[in-house]
Scaffold this motif. Structure first.
Motif, short mmCIF file in Angstrom:
data_model
loop_
_atom_site.label_atom_id
_atom_site.label_comp_id
_atom_site.label_asym_id
_atom_site.label_seq_id
_atom_site.Cartn_x
_atom_site.Cartn_y
_atom_site.Cartn_z
N HIS A 46 3.75 -6.96 12.68
CA HIS A 46 3.70 -8.31 11.95
C HIS A 46 2.99 -8.64 10.88
N ASP A 47 2.55 -7.57 10.26
CA ASP A 47 1.53 -7.49 9.23
C ASP A 47 2.29 -7.11 8.03
N PHE A 48 2.83 -8.23 7.44
CA PHE A 48 3.90 -8.10 6.45
C PHE A 48 3.22 -8.20 5.14
N GLN A 49 1.79 -8.15 4.88
CA GLN A 49 1.22 -7.62 3.82
C GLN A 49 1.04 -6.16 3.66
N LEU A 50 0.93 -5.58 4.79
CA LEU A 50 0.81 -4.21 5.11
C LEU A 50 2.37 -3.44 4.94
N LEU A 51 3.47 -4.13 5.20
CA LEU A 51 4.44 -3.77 4.99
C LEU A 51 4.91 -3.85 3.56
N ARG A 52 4.38 -4.93 2.89
CA ARG A 52 4.60 -5.20 1.40
C ARG A 52 4.01 -3.84 0.57
N THR A 53 3.14 -3.23 1.23
CA THR A 53 2.43 -1.97 0.36
C THR A 53 3.41 -0.70 0.35
N CYS A 54 4.34 -0.74 1.09
CA CYS A 54 5.44 0.21 1.12
C CYS A 54 6.28 0.39 0.17
N SER A 143 4.34 6.11 -7.68
CA SER A 143 3.57 4.92 -8.41
C SER A 143 2.08 5.29 -8.65
N ASP A 144 1.48 4.38 -9.58
CA ASP A 144 0.06 4.22 -9.72
C ASP A 144 -0.70 4.24 -8.27
N ASP A 145 -0.03 3.58 -7.60
CA ASP A 145 -0.54 3.44 -6.06
C ASP A 145 -0.09 4.31 -4.86
N GLY A 146 0.78 5.28 -5.24
CA GLY A 146 1.03 6.24 -4.28
C GLY A 146 2.62 6.40 -4.18
N TRP A 147 3.06 6.82 -3.30
CA TRP A 147 4.66 6.79 -2.96
C TRP A 147 4.90 5.33 -2.45
N LYS A 148 6.10 5.27 -2.95
CA LYS A 148 6.65 3.57 -2.53
C LYS A 148 8.19 3.90 -1.93
N ILE A 149 8.72 3.17 -1.27
CA ILE A 149 10.18 3.32 -0.86
C ILE A 149 10.95 2.24 -2.22
N SER A 150 12.04 3.10 -2.61
CA SER A 150 12.77 2.64 -3.45
C SER A 150 14.16 2.20 -2.85
N GLU A 151 14.44 2.82 -2.04
CA GLU A 151 15.81 2.53 -1.31
C GLU A 151 15.74 2.99 0.12
#
Length: 179
Positions: A46-54, A143-151
Motif C-alpha cells: 500500500h505504498d502508492f507513492q512507490l506505485l506512482r514511480t512505475c 523516460s529520463d527516469d528510466g522505464w515506465k509502464i505506458s499500457e
C-alpha cells in the motif's frame, strides 16, 4: 535496439554483438523486471507513492475483468489514487508477478506478466479470501527516469474464493473521476 519479436530471438541476435550492446540489453531487461516487481510491491505494501514511480504522466489501461470501465487513457496520478482507494480497503494483498518474454525495441518494450493475486478482507461477508490468476500485457517507454509502464491490459484466467467482497469494494468507489 533489436528487431526480433521474442526474448529468445533477441538473445540470438545479441550472440555476436559488441559487448556494449549486450550490456545495454541486459541493463534494460533488468530495469524492466525491477519495474514489474516495484509495481507489485507498491500495491502489496500500500505504498502508492512507490506505485506512482512505475508510470509516466499517462497510462492506457484495460482492467475490465476486475474493475470494468473498458479501455481508458488516464493520468497516472488518478490511476494510482484509484488503486489506493481500492487496495487500502483490503487487509492484505499479495501479487506474484512473473515477467515472460520481455521484448525491447529501442525506447519501447513489451512483456506478458503472469499474475497470481491473493486478497484478504477481514470484514467480508463469507470467506475473507479471494484469488485471481491471469496476466498483464504491458507496454513500456523509456523516460529520463528510466522505464515506465505506458499500457496495461489485464486478463483473468480463473478466480477462487469470495469474489463478492471484491465487487463490494469496487462498487464502493462509485464512478471515479478519471478524466
Amino acid at each position: 535496439m533489436l528487431n526480433n519479436v521474442s526474448t529468445a530471438a533477441q538473445l540470438l541476435e545479441l550472440r555476436d554483438a559488441p559487448i556494449e550492446k549486450k550490456l545495454d540489453y541486459l541493463i534494460d531487461h533488468m530495469a524492466i523486471c525491477d519495474l514489474i516487481q516495484r509495481y507489485g510491491q507498491g500495491t502489496d505494501t500500500h505504498d502508492f507513492q512507490l506505485l506512482r514511480t512505475c508510470y509516466g504522466d499517462y497510462i492506457e489501461v484495460d482492467h475490465s475483468p476486475t474493475i470494468g470501465m473498458g479501455r481508458i487513457r488516464v493520468s497516472a496520478d488518478k490511476w494510482c489514487s484509484l488503486a489506493e482507494k481500492f487496495h487500502s480497503q483490503l487487509d492484505g494483498d499479495e501479487h506474484v508477478m512473473i515477467p515472460q518474454s520481455i521484448v525491447i525495441h529501442g525506447d519501447t518494450a513489451s512483456c506478458r506478466v503472469l499474475m497470481h493475486a491473493s486478497h484478504f478482507y477481514r470484514d467480508a461477508a463469507g470467506s475473507p479470501y479471494q484469488t485471481l490468476v491471469g496476466s498483464y500485457d504491458l507496454k513500456f517507454v523509456r523516460s529520463d527516469d528510466g522505464w515506465k509502464i505506458s499500457e496495461s491490459v489485464q486478463s483473468v484466467s480463473w478466480t477462487e474464493g469470495n469474489w463478492q467482497f471484491h465487487n463490494d469494494i469496487k462498487n464502493s468507489l462509485g464512478t471515479p473521476d478519471l478524466d
